[in-house]
Design an enzyme around this catalytic site. Structure first.
Site, PDB file in Angstrom:
ATOM      1  NE  ARG A  48       6.266  -3.913   5.511  1.00  0.00           N
ATOM      2  CZ  ARG A  48       5.192  -3.382   6.103  1.00  0.00           C
ATOM      3  NH1 ARG A  48       4.685  -3.933   7.181  1.00  0.00           N
ATOM      4  NH2 ARG A  48       4.627  -2.302   5.605  1.00  0.00           N
ATOM      5  CB  THR A  56      -5.239  -3.508   8.218  1.00  0.00           C
ATOM      6  OG1 THR A  56      -5.468  -2.697   9.386  1.00  0.00           O
ATOM      7  CG2 THR A  56      -3.777  -3.416   7.833  1.00  0.00           C
ATOM      8  CG  ASP A  63      -0.037   3.160   6.895  1.00  0.00           C
ATOM      9  OD1 ASP A  63      -0.939   2.486   6.355  1.00  0.00           O
ATOM     10  OD2 ASP A  63       1.026   2.659   7.300  1.00  0.00           O
ATOM     11  CE  LYS A  70      -2.363  -1.383   3.739  1.00  0.00           C
ATOM     12  NZ  LYS A  70      -1.807  -2.733   3.973  1.00  0.00           N
ATOM     13  CB  THR A  71       3.741   2.293   2.148  1.00  0.00           C
ATOM     14  OG1 THR A  71       2.962   1.971   3.292  1.00  0.00           O
ATOM     15  CG2 THR A  71       4.512   3.564   2.392  1.00  0.00           C
TER      16      THR A  71
END
Ligand code: ADE
Length: 356
Positions: free
Chosen positions: A240, A181, A132, A87-88
């Protein structure tokens, strides 16, 4: 900008926006900052370098191209999905593709309306504001977001009661990129102000293998096909995690082997990390074992599991459960969480009383 806000400001050119802040990293998990920033350097900067999430990529590519053709900023974008899926990264890519500055903050960091006003009034045309954990934005701050997103304006209110006066301050046309989320926790007025909404799903093993091979190249470490395949199988569908484990395997290969990564070094290094052959971590296994040992396989409520494990239930819901649900080891029913037959099998346990 206000102190206490975790933020990263960056520009494609490397310059900072008006705040004069040096680059720092916003972190939503327990990873050490130096390790995280290292992983950020593996991040793709352009849409055509981004691997996986094909539909999301196509939709964003169209929206970006159309916005550029019209010389407009791209519409506000909301990304939903478990942590670590990109997302980032996509917010950075949008900023790079649009040629704007990126300002990063998070819902819980925006404690007061003033925190947000400081950020909004510094945004330039086509800048990106990435928020975020947007579902954790305080209600009072959220109210400022509505006119900012819809009319590119903020209302300052002076005085109180009958003397209250408000002044509308025009903002530059920016793009808000929100990430969450928990999309169900976002109020509908806020959700409705995003023109583009996309959910990110766990990555396939093939896509992860490509990501791992690309990262190994950037890190200048050799990895063979079976090594990359094994690592992708154990990365919980999450880039990640794949990149973090790749670095642990690289360390292991350099210290205990000839520096090259193969299936054997992956297996040995990940054993040390507590990551098993399906990618489950110590916490995943403790979570499943709690349901099985303490609650006879379930159904059991999340708060009872969290209390037994002495973990935050938000961590379990956001970080642990999505992947266990995805691989079918966990079931969420109206009466609570249940471990599936495959969870029993994976942990080498047998079902005592219950019948599935
Ligand atoms: N690194 C982390 N996520 C990635 C992705 N989706 N594509 C390429 N490299 C990545």
């Amino acid at each position: 900008m206000t102190d206490g806000i975790l933020k990263m400001t960056s520009k494609k050119t490397g310059a900072l926006n008006g705040s004069g802040m040096s680059e720092s990293v916003i972190s939503g998990n327990a990873m050490a900052e130096d390790e995280e920033s290292d992983i950020l350097s593996l991040r793709p900067e352009r849409l055509n370098e981004y691997i996986g999430q094909e539909e999301v990529k196509e939709a964003l590519g169209i929206a970006i191209e159309a916005a550029k053709l019209r010389s407009e900023p791209i519409e506000h974008v909301l990304f939903h999905g478990p942590p670590g899926l990109g997302k980032t990264t996509l917010a950075h890519i949008i900023a790079n593709e649009m040629g704007g500055n990126l300002t990063v903050t998070s819902g819980p960091a925006l404690e007061k309306g003033g925190d947000l006003l400081g950020i909004l009034t510094h945004l330039e045309e086509s800048d990106i504001l990435f928020v975020d954990e947007i579902h954790r934005t305080p209600k009072a701050v959220e109210e400022f977001l509505y006119p900012a997103m819809e009319d590119f304006a903020v209302d300052f209110v002076f005085d109180k009661g009958v003397h209250a006066r408000s002044h509308r301050y025009k903002l530059n046309r920016f793009t808000m990129v929100g990430a969450t989320t928990r999309v169900g926790l976002i109020s509908s007025p806020l959700r409705d102000r995003f023109g583009i909404f996309r959910s990110l799903d766990f990555y396939s093993e093939d896509d992860l293998k490509t990501i791992i091979t690309r990262s190994a190249n950037l890190l200048e470490v050799e990895i063979d096909g079976p090594g990359a395949a094994e690592l992708s199988k154990r990365s919980r569908g999450t880039p990640r995690i794949a990149n973090r484990l790749l670095k642990r395997v690289r360390d292991y290969a350099q210290v205990r082997a000839d520096g090259k990564i193969n299936k054997k070094t992956v297996e040995a290094a990940l054993k040390l990390e507590g990551v098993d052959n399906t990618g489950l971590t110590e916490l995943d296994r403790r979570y499943l074992k709690t349901i099985i040992d303490y609650y006879n396989g379930g159904p059991v409520g999340i708060d009872a599991i969290a209390a037994t494990l002495q973990e935050e239930s938000d961590t379990l819901v956001d970080v642990v459960e999505p992947y266990l649900l995805k691989i079918g080891m966990l079931m969420r029913t109206s009466s609570g969480r249940k471990a599936s037959e495959s969870a029993f099998k994976h942990l080498g346990l047998t079902l005592q009383k219950k019948i599935f």
